[in-house]
Design a protein around this motif. Structure first.
Motif, PDB file in Angstrom:
ATOM      1  N   ARG A 204      43.111  39.221  34.386  1.00  0.00           N
ATOM      2  CA  ARG A 204      44.272  38.911  33.531  1.00  0.00           C
ATOM      3  C   ARG A 204      44.668  38.392  32.181  1.00  0.00           C
ATOM      4  O   ARG A 204      45.418  37.765  31.686  1.00  0.00           O
ATOM      5  N   LEU A 205      43.756  39.675  31.334  1.00  0.00           N
ATOM      6  CA  LEU A 205      43.408  39.940  30.155  1.00  0.00           C
ATOM      7  C   LEU A 205      45.247  40.393  29.484  1.00  0.00           C
ATOM      8  O   LEU A 205      45.052  39.939  28.758  1.00  0.00           O
ATOM      9  N   ARG A 206      45.295  41.241  30.326  1.00  0.00           N
ATOM     10  CA  ARG A 206      46.512  42.247  29.005  1.00  0.00           C
ATOM     11  C   ARG A 206      48.532  40.760  29.656  1.00  0.00           C
ATOM     12  O   ARG A 206      48.703  40.748  28.965  1.00  0.00           O
ATOM     13  N   PRO A 207      48.222  40.422  30.541  1.00  0.00           N
ATOM     14  CA  PRO A 207      49.144  39.404  31.017  1.00  0.00           C
ATOM     15  C   PRO A 207      49.357  38.230  29.988  1.00  0.00           C
ATOM     16  O   PRO A 207      49.975  37.858  29.281  1.00  0.00           O
ATOM     17  N   ILE A 208      48.143  37.594  30.217  1.00  0.00           N
ATOM     18  CA  ILE A 208      47.418  36.979  29.193  1.00  0.00           C
ATOM     19  C   ILE A 208      48.035  37.059  28.128  1.00  0.00           C
ATOM     20  O   ILE A 208      48.812  36.473  26.817  1.00  0.00           O
ATOM     21  N   MET A 209      47.456  37.993  27.358  1.00  0.00           N
ATOM     22  CA  MET A 209      48.153  38.666  26.369  1.00  0.00           C
ATOM     23  C   MET A 209      49.584  39.080  25.851  1.00  0.00           C
ATOM     24  O   MET A 209      49.634  38.897  24.129  1.00  0.00           O
ATOM     25  N   MET A 210      50.097  39.223  26.768  1.00  0.00           N
ATOM     26  CA  MET A 210      51.424  39.142  26.146  1.00  0.00           C
ATOM     27  C   MET A 210      52.292  38.407  26.981  1.00  0.00           C
ATOM     28  O   MET A 210      52.956  38.349  25.456  1.00  0.00           O
ATOM     29  N   THR A 211      51.992  37.533  26.547  1.00  0.00           N
ATOM     30  CA  THR A 211      52.888  36.422  26.521  1.00  0.00           C
ATOM     31  C   THR A 211      51.938  35.842  25.857  1.00  0.00           C
ATOM     32  O   THR A 211      52.822  34.660  25.095  1.00  0.00           O
TER      33      THR A 211
ATOM     34  N   SER B 256      44.316  28.062  21.115  1.00  0.00           N
ATOM     35  CA  SER B 256      43.269  28.203  22.147  1.00  0.00           C
ATOM     36  C   SER B 256      43.370  29.194  23.357  1.00  0.00           C
ATOM     37  O   SER B 256      42.777  29.440  23.702  1.00  0.00           O
ATOM     38  N   THR B 257      44.236  30.531  22.800  1.00  0.00           N
ATOM     39  CA  THR B 257      44.263  31.635  23.941  1.00  0.00           C
ATOM     40  C   THR B 257      42.306  32.109  23.583  1.00  0.00           C
ATOM     41  O   THR B 257      42.174  32.181  24.892  1.00  0.00           O
ATOM     42  N   VAL B 258      42.511  32.531  22.363  1.00  0.00           N
ATOM     43  CA  VAL B 258      40.869  33.123  21.922  1.00  0.00           C
ATOM     44  C   VAL B 258      39.766  32.307  22.285  1.00  0.00           C
ATOM     45  O   VAL B 258      39.169  33.171  23.536  1.00  0.00           O
ATOM     46  N   VAL B 259      39.923  31.176  22.550  1.00  0.00           N
ATOM     47  CA  VAL B 259      38.745  30.576  22.567  1.00  0.00           C
ATOM     48  C   VAL B 259      38.602  30.425  24.131  1.00  0.00           C
ATOM     49  O   VAL B 259      37.855  30.054  24.900  1.00  0.00           O
TER      50      VAL B 259
END
Length: 1024
Positions: A937-944, A982-985
């Motif tokens: 799920r790293l790529r879709p989260i980074m994309m969004t 929030s995304t990074v943490v």
């Protein structure tokens, strides 16, 4: 059958459905009316009771207090504000319920006032009851200038400009300002009046019986029934001049001059030093703002094409249509830049143009579908609804990105089965998508159930556009995207194991496994992040309706030290204008507009040139160099920042105006000594000296007069009396009878006036009154039927409203008030800040509860939603980090940004946790599921995250203003800062939090089983 399966089986139907919605949306979007703000009617009734030529004390006693007593019996009142000055009384009745029907309330107010009509002065001819709506402000203000002074050209302006403009479709009314209409003045010569032995009461009685027209019933004449109407109207001024006054044949022309002239202007306006004569154009409530303003300007240009009017110059001072268009274009430009950046992020991760365009297709489709919904729902396209659309730009691809990523992962597991991969891939994330979209929308639900006010009404505009567009993106993601994905090849970036993203995923997985194996260090890292994040939260400034960019306008105020004529006030204002004009280049001034009145109110509005970087510094410099005056205290303050134009205030409450003034005299220097405040002053009008005429009831009774009759004689002598209007063609002209130069009368002039008693005696007016000169203010204010005195102050430097309140509360807390006297912040910027903060906190708390409820239902667990709620906590920390680093003030717009942000971060958390749970259900160990699920799920989260943040960047750098100077960028910065942090943490520590909570659940279940004596159930299940 799922939506995805239906779209795959019926692709043509699916495409036609979206084409139909797109076309309908386009047609509706073209017809959307453009507005500055949504229409808003305030829950208040305003009563204006004109009583010209009186004194504030008399107006308070005879007009204001009776009106307040009558209106106070109305139900649902929250606050009542009253004011009395020499021109009359004003009462504002404010309701607590914003759903109050103000038309019914206005009708009720009229009934209350009609019931006490006998208690009001006889010469108070009419009163006005109305309410305020955002549609009631002028959409276009123009100034007219010619080779000659146009202040005496009312009839020409009315004939050539006002009437043609009122015929323009959509124009409700056109007001002429700066040029008074005509009146008929009967100017009595006191000497001739005395020489002919005419008394005041005789003259008053005779003049009030002329110029009438009434109905006298009906009579029968043969076979007809005729209506009888005695007509006593004057046909021309000569008939009025020839009016017989007494039995000896004395005519009105013998004692007075009767003339048609412009009404005396007790005020003045100047634009860049020249008399400001102009037009204010108002639109009908349902008319299109931009269309009406454009049509009105076109009509003005058409009128000026005439040869005899070509010398008149037209200067547009304010054009709301142009302002709205420029604001919308500026926001649309920012949205366009954000869209391009979002597409760039998608291509960076996918490295496949067909897939990038397929995902990007969601943006225009959802945009147009939302515009269509707005049209049919009656929502206008204004700066708030457009802001909601632009906030959604980066989020519209979120659902599509998650679906595409899931489908491509299934394509790798099911090569050669694109249809099956599309169905399975969509099914795997369907619940997470639905829950995430619901959380996006549900954060705005508290706005519907909370207190209704202007904030909630304005927030509804943002909520509608964001919610509808995200629901449309969900529909696109579960129907159109699977159908198109099944017909595309897998992007090479997905299959390339040596790509940048794949290497990042591998390193992320190794770090994640380390954090799960060394949970103590992870917990320590989380605690350190929380502890360090307290710093920006304590350092960030709060100002609910401030914190925007410097306003490009500033106001110069004048507080007069005594009573001055209009000419003297004009002279002082002109000195300030001359100073500003001489330094126009140094202070980068574009326009200087001044207004003043013999009643004492005056001001100068300074407009700076476009592109000025630090207007606040220019305001400070102007304030230090303003000319000094012995007649007035002159200061300057910035406009904007809050509803009070950058001012804060405290009210002193009590019974005696003199006692309140004495208290204020002691308090003002103490407040002025604080560096956070500037230009501290008492807002009680200006200190004047007034001639007090008191009727001696005993002496009046001895001559056969009542106190009321003597008061009427004095009123006629000093302020004159208005007679019935004179009909001139198709218009009615007011008729006033007054003594020649009555505005300059002194005590010696009144001494020569007489009245005739019933027994024929001639009685000097001064024999029945006592005259004295005493100090008095030009206005009296009352709040909730108590006399109040307001102390106002400007905000110095970077001072915020909460900081100013702290200073004022500290000072006022040390003041010793007499019994029955106190202070209040009711109706001030302080109270508005406090109410707005409490309302937004309430909305946030309810939104968090509702989000938790949704997630608990999705996961069928009370533990896992708590892990996702930690994302919300980290996002709030991120908001304050960015605000602290950029020096942004936390405002009500930042609160709205946090509401939007909560839906985004929860959506990412739901997608990750749901995928992890799916892997555990398939048999993976918890640690493996956490590592593998987070990696996938790293790529879709980074994309969004990338699309949402980059879409916010142009808006976050914009300085577009709305709502009285409040800027948009805090909202965008809140979303960007909170989402990034929030995304990074969350990517680093959410799996650890998940594992801790999962262990807590298992241990709690084990303890409960032991307490119940239930034997262990063997190995723990591998599912959550």
């Amino acid at each position: 059958m799922s939506v995805a399966e239906l779209s795959l089986r019926r692709p043509v139907t699916t495409v036609m459905l979206f084409v139909s919605m797109f076309v309908i949306g386009l047609i509706a979007a073209v017809r959307l009316p453009l507005e500055a703000l949504p229409s808003l009617s305030y829950p208040a009734v305003f009563v204006q009771l004109p009583y010209l030529g009186s004194t504030p004390e008399e107006v308070e006693r005879m007009v204001l207090r009776p009106a307040e007593e009558a209106l106070a019996t109305m139900s649902g009142l929250e606050r009542m504000q009253g004011e009395a000055n020499a021109d009359g009384a004003f009462v504002g009745v404010f309701y607590s319920d914003w759903d109050t029907d103000v038309q019914i309330a206005a009708s009720e107010a009229r009934e209350r006032l009609d019931a006490i009509r006998d208690e009001l002065p006889d010469d108070l001819q009419r009163y006005f009851v109305g309410n305020f709506s955002t549609d009631d402000q002028a959409i276009l203000q123009v100034r007219l200038a010619g080779e000659t002074d146009l202040t005496g050209s009312y009839e020409m302006i009315e004939r050539e400009f006002q009437r043609p403009l009122e015929r323009v479709p959509g124009v409700a009314k056109v007001d002429i300002v700066g040029a008074p209409p005509n009146e008929i003045e009967v100017a009595i010569d006191p000497e001739r009046l005395g020489a002919h032995g005419i008394s005041l009461n005789e003259l008053n009685t005779r003049l009030r019986t002329v110029n009438f027209s009434l109905s006298a019933g009906q009579i029968e004449a043969g076979q007809q029934r005729l209506r009888v109407q005695p007509v006593g109207e004057m046909a021309n001024l000569d008939q009025l001049r020839d009016l017989v006054i007494n039995q000896s044949g004395l005519r009105l022309r013998d004692i007075a001059d009767v003339r048609l002239k412009p009404q005396r202007m007790n005020y003045g306006r100047r634009l860049d030093g020249q008399p400001a004569v102009g037009l204010e154009i108002f639109k009908e409530r349902n008319a299109n703002l931009v269309e009406v303003s454009t049509a009105a300007l076109a009509e003005i240009d058409r009128v000026r094409e005439r040869t005899d009017l070509s010398h008149i110059q037209v200067k547009v001072v304010e054009n709301l249509g142009e302002d709205v268009t420029s604001s919308l274009l500026e926001l649309a430009e920012a949205g366009g830049v954000g869209l391009v950046l979002s597409i760039a992020v998608l291509f960076f991760f996918l490295r496949h143009w067909p897939s990038t365009l397929m995902v990007t297709l969601a943006i225009p489709i959802c945009f147009v579908m939302t515009l269509g919904f707005m049209y049919f729902a009656g929502v206008t396209l204004n700066v708030l609804s457009l802001m909601g659309l632009l906030l959604a730009v980066g989020m519209l691809v979120d659902n599509a990105v998650v679906v595409v990523e899931s489908i491509y992962q299934e394509r790798e597991r099911l090569p050669g089965q694109p249809m099956r991969a599309s169905i399975v891939g969509t099914r795997n994330v369907a619940i997470a998508l639905s829950a995430g979209t619901l959380c996006h929308c549900i954060v705005f639900v508290p706005n519907l159930f909370g207190e209704t006010n202007d904030i909630s009404i304005f927030m509804t505009q943002i909520a509608i556009t964001i919610s509808v567009s995200l629901l449309a993106s969900w529909l696109v993601a579960v129907s159109l995207i699977p159908m198109l994905s099944a017909r595309m090849k897998t992007p090479p970036a997905v299959r390339n194991e040596k790509g940048v993203i794949q290497r990042l995923q591998a390193r992320y997985a190794r770090f994640l496994r380390w954090t799960l194996e060394h949970r103590g260090w992870s917990v320590l890292g989380i605690l350190m992040i929380i502890a360090v994040s307290i710093v920006p939260m304590t350092q960030t400034k709060f100002d609910m309706f401030g914190g925007g960019e410097d306003s490009t306008e500033a106001n110069v105020f004048y507080q007069w030290n005594g009573s001055y004529t209009k000419e003297q006030i004009s002279e002082e204002v002109r000195r300030v204008e001359a100073f500003l004009n001489d330094n126009r280049e140094r202070f980068q001034i574009q326009q200087i507009y001044s207004w003043y009145s013999e009643q004492g109110w005056a001001g100068t509005e300074v407009t700076f040139r476009d592109g000025v970087e630090k207007p606040s510094e220019l305001v400070e410099a102007i304030g230090k160099e303003l000319p000094k005056s012995a007649r007035a205290k002159i200061g300057i303050g910035e406009r904007g920042g809050n509803d009070d134009g950058g001012k804060v205030q405290v009210q002193l409450v009590g019974d005696s105006t003199q006692e309140l003034a004495a208290l204020a005299k002691d308090i003002v220097p103490i407040l002025a000594a604080n560096p956070e405040l500037r230009d501290v002053r008492v807002d009680a009008g200006d200190q004047n000296s007034e001639l007090t005429v008191r009727v001696d009831r005993d002496r009046a009774a001895a001559f056969g007069f009542s106190a009321q009759e003597v008061s009427q004689f004095v009123s006629l002598a000093l302020r004159g009396a208005q007679l019935r209007d004179f009909r001139q063609g198709d218009r009615e002209v007011p008729v006033w009878v007054r003594f020649e130069d009555a505005e300059h009368f002194g005590v010696e002039d009144i001494a020569g006036l007489t009245v005739r008693a019933a027994d024929g005696r001639t009685v000097p007016l001064m024999a029945m009154v006592d005259v004295a000169v005493q100090p008095a203010a030009t206005e009296i204010s009352r709040t909730n039927r108590q006399t109040t005195l307001t102390i106002q102050a400007g905000l110095a430097g970077e001072t915020t409203v909460p900081e100013a309140r702290e200073v004022m509360e500290r000072v006022m807390g040390n003041v010793s008030f007499p019994a029955g006297y106190s202070y209040s912040f009711d109706g001030s910027a302080f109270q508005r800040d406090e109410d707005a903060g409490a309302q937004m906190v309430f909305n946030l708390v309810i939104a968090l509860v509702m989000i938790y409820v949704v997630m608990a239902a999705v996961f069928e667990s009370l533990i896992f939603p708590s892990a996702i709620m930690s994302c919300v906590l980290f996002s709030i920390f991120g908001v304050f980090w960015l605000f602290w680093l950029t020096g942004t003030t936390f405002s009500v717009m930042a609160f709205i940004g946090i509401l939007v942000l909560m839906g985004v971060v929860v959506n990412n958390g739901i997608v990750m946790i749901e995928h992890i749970n799916n892997l555990r259900r398939k048999g993976l160990a918890r640690t493996d599921a956490l590592v593998e699920g987070s990696r996938e799920r790293l790529r879709p989260i980074m994309m969004t995250m990338g699309t949402a943040i980059l879409a916010m960047v142009p808006i976050g750098l914009s300085d577009t203003q709305v709502l009285g100077g409040i800027t948009y960028f805090p909202m965008a910065r809140a979303v960007a800062g909170g989402l990034a942090f929030s995304t990074v943490v969350s990517l680093l520590f959410l799996p650890t939090i998940y594992a801790i909570l999962d262990d807590l659940r298992n241990n709690t279940a084990r303890i409960v089983r032991r307490a119940r004596g239930v034997p262990a159930a063997g190995p723990q299940p591998r599912t959550a």
